[in-house]
Design an enzyme around this catalytic site. Structure first.
Site, PDB file in Angstrom:
ATOM      1  N   ASN A 151       0.793  -1.215   0.000  1.00 26.15           N
ATOM      2  CA  ASN A 151       0.000   0.000   0.000  1.00 26.15           C
ATOM      3  C   ASN A 151       0.830   1.272   0.000  1.00 26.15           C
ATOM      4  O   ASN A 151       0.323   2.338  -0.342  1.00 26.15           O
ATOM      5  CB  ASN A 151      -0.953   0.017   1.206  1.00 26.15           C
ATOM      6  CG  ASN A 151      -0.233  -0.224   2.508  1.00 26.15           C
ATOM      7  OD1 ASN A 151       0.522  -1.180   2.650  1.00 26.15           O
ATOM      8  ND2 ASN A 151      -0.446   0.636   3.493  1.00 26.15           N
ATOM      9  N   GLN A 179      -5.076  -3.591  -2.009  1.00 27.04           N
ATOM     10  CA  GLN A 179      -4.547  -2.627  -2.969  1.00 27.04           C
ATOM     11  C   GLN A 179      -4.531  -3.166  -4.395  1.00 27.04           C
ATOM     12  O   GLN A 179      -4.430  -2.396  -5.346  1.00 27.04           O
ATOM     13  CB  GLN A 179      -3.124  -2.226  -2.560  1.00 27.04           C
ATOM     14  CG  GLN A 179      -3.043  -1.397  -1.305  1.00 27.04           C
ATOM     15  CD  GLN A 179      -3.603   0.009  -1.475  1.00 27.04           C
ATOM     16  OE1 GLN A 179      -3.598   0.559  -2.571  1.00 27.04           O
ATOM     17  NE2 GLN A 179      -4.089   0.591  -0.395  1.00 27.04           N
ATOM     18  N   THR A 237     -27.311  -8.374   9.725  1.00 23.68           N
ATOM     19  CA  THR A 237     -28.102  -8.060   8.544  1.00 23.68           C
ATOM     20  C   THR A 237     -27.216  -7.500   7.448  1.00 23.68           C
ATOM     21  O   THR A 237     -26.406  -6.605   7.688  1.00 23.68           O
ATOM     22  CB  THR A 237     -29.196  -7.031   8.896  1.00 23.68           C
ATOM     23  OG1 THR A 237     -30.033  -7.585   9.916  1.00 23.68           O
ATOM     24  CG2 THR A 237     -30.034  -6.691   7.667  1.00 23.68           C
ATOM     25  N   CYS A 324      -3.836   4.624   7.545  1.00 27.76           N
ATOM     26  CA  CYS A 324      -4.077   3.996   8.844  1.00 27.76           C
ATOM     27  C   CYS A 324      -3.011   4.353   9.878  1.00 27.76           C
ATOM     28  O   CYS A 324      -3.209   4.150  11.075  1.00 27.76           O
ATOM     29  CB  CYS A 324      -4.147   2.483   8.692  1.00 27.76           C
ATOM     30  SG  CYS A 324      -5.493   1.950   7.615  1.00 27.76           S
TER      31      CYS A 324
END
Length: 381
Positions: A151, A179, A237, A324
């Site tokens: 990345n 990536q 869900t 991140c």
């Protein structure tokens, strides 16, 4: 000119075609896919269609696709599930690399005692050697996890070769392909992977949706307990609109990948040649065998934090590496693993191009970077 976005490795905008496919599932076809009546059946059919679209992009079968919230969840699901199973049999050994995304590295760091992890070195271009994987295998190795493409520097790893080694030794092989998906050709069969992680927002789909490919014959323990969604392996869900968006993004990527990759590679190479005219600019990572839109640069004498702020004020969004790890004071773990000194790593910026990048933006950015670097160096004297 309007602000220029050059950080497509961090996230991508939702393609208008993807948004159009998603919109009906917010307000019109809003049924729960698990419901038996028509509202539910419509949603369930849309989820099934997206599963087929994504499977087609990967060269997989639809029943091998499990929807998750994103790449980080998919990575953690594999590592934690297999580790829990290994611990029930006394523990075991994992092999990964020093340049993985933090979703893999920190998941490994968080494992309890009884699980040993080998972090493989990479070469100066960020590439792990298949021979290093094979020589690190032990009788108790139960997982090898190597990213498909990095990345930060865009290095494409030798996944097919590593996959062949793992398959020959009967070791489960996982790749974080967040990536890579939608940017280079991917075939789970040719790569011989047992599991693959991906995230929708890296290929012009929405955030909050991803998937895990899990090869037939393998089963993981449920990561989220509750209902019977995703064949009992991932409760909750279904995010129907997000799943539809991911499926549409996968279909678009499959249709346009070859042409778009060639376009981005041409833009990237042109930009790199222009930026080399700035004194002290060097490339990080390989010239060949990297993601088509990725460019990582070291700029002598220029701290990347100062440069990024200046570029932002000039209307250009680029980064120093993984979103991140933004805000971390530590040098890039990828660049240091490649053997770079912390001082050089502190000068690195990542420029990543994407579907909506234009030649005009490339020209404007090259001029802006030249001016920003010149100003910073002049002020430092």
């Amino acid at each position: 000119m309007k602000p220029v976005y050059l950080d497509y490795a961090a996230t991508t905008p939702v393609d208008a075609r993807v948004l159009k496919a998603m919109l009906p599932y917010f307000c019109e076809q809003y049924g729960n896919p698990s419901s038996l009546y028509s509202f539910g059946r419509e949603a369930r059919q849309a989820v099934s269609q997206a599963r087929r679209q994504l499977a087609s992009l990967l060269g997989a079968e639809p029943d091998e696709i499990f929807f998750t919230s994103g790449g980080s969840e998919s990575d953690n699901w594999v590592i934690r599930s297999l580790s829990e199973e290994a611990l029930r049999h006394g523990g075991g050994h994992i092999i990964t690399t020093k340049v993985e995304h933090h979703a893999v590295l920190r998941a490994c760091e968080a494992l309890p005692s009884g699980i040993e992890v080998t972090y493989l070195d990479v070469d100066s271009e960020g590439r792990v050697q298949p021979e290093a994987v094979e020589s690190s295998l032990r009788p108790d190795t139960f997982l090898v996890s190597v990213m498909a493409a990095n990345n930060e520097v865009g290095t494409i790893e030798p996944i097919a070769e590593i996959g062949a080694i793992c398959r020959a030794h009967g070791v489960f092989f996982h790749t974080d392909a967040v990536q890579a998906i939608g940017h280079i050709p991917v075939s789970v069969k040719e790569w011989q992977v047992d599991a693959l992680s991906l995230s929708g927002h890296k290929l012009y789909g929405p955030k909050g949706i991803g998937a895990l490919y899990l090869r037939r014959g393998h089963k993981l323990a449920p990561f989220i307990h509750g209902g019977e969604q995703e064949r009992g392996l991932r409760a909750g869900t279904e995010n129907t609109a997000g799943i539809v968006g991911l499926g549409e993004a996968a279909a678009i990527a499959a249709a346009e990948l070859a042409e778009e990759s060639a376009r981005l590679q041409g833009l990237r190479d042109h930009l790199f040649e222009k930026l080399l005219e700035i004194s002290g600019v060097q490339g990080n990572g390989p010239r060949e065998g990297r993601l088509p839109g990725n460019l990582n640069l070291a700029i002598d004498g220029v701290d990347h934090e100062t440069l990024l702020i200046r570029l932002d004020l000039m209307g250009f969004a680029v980064s120093a590496g993984s979103a991140c790890s933004a805000g971390s004071l530590e040098p890039s773990h990828v660049l240091t693993a490649m053997g770079q000194a912390p001082a050089r790593a502190a000068t690195a910026i990542r420029v990543t191009l994407g579907r909506f990048t234009t030649e005009e933006e490339i020209e404007a950015f090259s001029q802006a970077l030249y001016q920003a670097v010149h100003d910073i160096r002049r002020q430092a004297v």
